[in-house]
Design an enzyme around this catalytic site. Structure first.
Site, PDB file in Angstrom:
ATOM      1  N   CYS A 319      64.521  56.837  55.633  1.00 11.97           N
ATOM      2  CA  CYS A 319      64.330  56.202  57.080  1.00 11.97           C
ATOM      3  C   CYS A 319      63.621  57.345  57.887  1.00 11.97           C
ATOM      4  O   CYS A 319      63.095  58.457  57.404  1.00 11.97           O
ATOM      5  CB  CYS A 319      65.318  55.445  57.387  1.00 11.97           C
ATOM      6  SG  CYS A 319      66.945  56.489  57.761  1.00 11.97           S
ATOM      7  N   GLN A 320      63.921  57.461  59.188  1.00 12.24           N
ATOM      8  CA  GLN A 320      63.438  58.588  59.954  1.00 12.24           C
ATOM      9  C   GLN A 320      64.376  59.714  59.890  1.00 12.24           C
ATOM     10  O   GLN A 320      63.887  60.887  59.650  1.00 12.24           O
ATOM     11  CB  GLN A 320      63.225  58.095  61.311  1.00 12.24           C
ATOM     12  CG  GLN A 320      62.822  59.136  62.427  1.00 12.24           C
ATOM     13  CD  GLN A 320      62.677  58.607  63.673  1.00 12.24           C
ATOM     14  OE1 GLN A 320      63.539  57.998  64.279  1.00 12.24           O
ATOM     15  NE2 GLN A 320      61.742  59.039  64.614  1.00 12.24           N
TER      16      GLN A 320
END
Length: 489
Positions: A319-320
């Site tokens: 994800c981030q």
């Protein structure tokens, strides 16, 4: 004749001057000083002064006025030393203040040097200065401990971090104010804090300016975690081929066979993959936010991971930041295919990836996911795999595991096994042990219908020839006893 008139005039004066005991003369003398014009005198001067006496008149002692200074410890009024005089006199009523005011400087003089004329009216400055100059205590050097009010100076340049959003910091002073208006000009310095420290009974909250008005908490977390987490690149969390990572670069994903991006704010890199490698890399972009409902996607995504994991393909989930959404997906995968509870699955991943921290919204959805798995436990039991580090699972073993749904799989469910003597046994033609109660039967059919719908969608996404093996394994994985039960009359 003239002599006689002068004598009468002298006798009349003698009658007035030499009859001091006359009641009328006593009334004209004002022996108690009740008719003195106090307003004409200085507030701190004596009630009676030698200059005010009438020459030749008889002086009567004035009654001693109320003395506020006759105490065991003299009270200093506004840090003004007591006046040395033969007879102390009270100050004017307009100058009287409470004892608490002794320890607090006036508002306009908080940050100035204390002088003998502190907090006095302009009309009395000169007279007080004269009185203090004639006193041995005229130096007026008070001890610092009497000044209980302190203003703070904060150098904000030491507190401001580059690239980090503006934070708020509370100044624990007794009397300060909120200099919010000065933040429009830029960073506060020590003079700005002192300028606004004159207002009373307020606590200061300094709001440091932001460098970027569009800065959000996700960007802050991304910047922090990218510097401190995954310093060596993607982290192997489930050997031999499942990796967890934060936002990758294009060159990072080229070494993987399956990439699952579960961050909405991270761009889809599938279109940037070189054409010669596009057939090798399978890329999924799931647009999750920190508040998304992820439960509806967990069944499909965990199955995709399981298929690639069982085939030995190299998998990257990111994800981030690599600590919340992607970690939640891997926890859901461990719960389903390793047969662990939420706590055990989380602790297993936490033991490898120390920095994972899903938010509470994702944790609650993982709890819901665990409830769904427990309701479909017979079906999930057949899909549970062994730990990769204990037993390397091949494609044939996965197929046999998912197909073998014998009664041995239900040894951990004695209540279901004991139902074999139920009268409903005659209506079941399957040789496998199946649920007998209506509630269980309804739940099994609902779970199967949902699973088959997800598998159809998954088969469409894997319709390319290169992924034909994944589709076949995925379709075989739901060949369980509940599926056979659906075809019963």
């Amino acid at each position: 004749m003239q002599f006689h008139s002068d004598k009468q005039h002298l006798d009349s004066k003698t009658d007035i001057d030499f009859k001091p005991n006359s009641p009328r003369s006593l009334q004209n003398r004002n022996t108690k000083n009740l008719s003195l014009d106090i307003a004409a005198l200085h507030p701190l001067m004596e009630f009676s002064s030698p200059s005010q006496d009438v020459p030749g008149s008889v002086k009567f002692p004035s009654p001693t006025p109320l003395n506020l200074f006759m105490k065991p410890k003299p009270i200093v009024l506004e840090k003004c030393p007591p006046k040395v005089s033969p007879r102390p006199t009270p100050p004017s009523l307009s100058m009287r203040r409470s004892e608490a005011s002794i320890y607090t400087l006036p508002t306009s003089l908080k940050n100035r040097t204390v002088s003998p004329s502190v907090y006095t009216k302009s009309s009395t400055v000169s007279s007080i200065s004269k009185l203090s100059s004639s006193s041995p205590l005229s130096s007026f050097s008070e001890k610092p401990h009497l000044n209980r009010v302190h203003s703070l100076s904060v150098k904000t340049k030491d507190l401001k971090l580059k690239g980090i959003r503006g934070r708020s910091q509370t100044i624990s002073g007794l009397e300060t104010s909120t200099p919010i208006s000065s933040t429009r000009e830029g960073t506060l310095d020590s003079t700005d804090v002192n300028r606004f420290s004159n207002q009373k009974n307020m606590q200061t909250t300094l709001i440091f300016p932001e460098e970027d008005s569009d800065l959000n908490i996700d960007m802050v977390h991304a910047e922090i975690y990218q510097r401190t987490v995954y310093l060596d690149g993607p982290l192997l969390v489930l050997p031999p081929n499942l990796y967890l990572y934060s936002e990758p670069k294009l060159e990072d994903i080229l070494s993987f066979d399956l990439v699952i991006n579960v961050a909405k704010e991270i761009p889809n890199l599938e279109f940037l993959i070189p054409p010669e490698m596009a057939h090798k890399i399978k890329y999924y972009h799931i647009e999750w936010t920190h508040t998304s409902k992820i439960v509806k996607d967990l069944s499909r995504l965990t199955r995709i991971i399981h298929t690639a994991h069982s085939q030995g393909k190299k998998i990257l989930v990111h994800c981030q930041c690599g600590v919340s959404r992607s970690a939640s997906l891997i926890v859901a995968y461990i719960m389903r295919y390793y047969g662990l509870s939420l706590n055990d699955a989380y602790n297993k991943l936490k033991g490898v990836a120390k920095d994972i921290s899903p938010n509470m919204g994702l944790i609650f959805q993982l709890m819901e996911w665990g409830t769904m798995l427990s309701k479909n436990s017979p079906g999930e039991e057949g899909e549970t795999v062994h730990m990769p580090e204990e037993d390397d699972i091949g494609n044939n073993e996965v197929s046999s595991t998912t197909k073998s749904y014998s009664s041995a799989s239900f040894r951990s469910f004695p209540m279901v096994t004991n139902l074999s003597s139920s009268p409903n046994d005659s209506s079941v033609n399957s040789s496998e042990v199946t649920p007998r109660t209506p509630a269980t039967l309804t739940g099994a059919r609902t779970a199967l219908a949902t699973e088959r719908g997800e598998d159809d969608e998954h088969c469409k996404s894997l319709s390319q020839p290169a992924d034909s093996l994944e589709a076949s394994v995925d379709n075989e994985s739901i060949s369980t006893a509940p599926e056979q039960m659906m075809f019963l009359p």
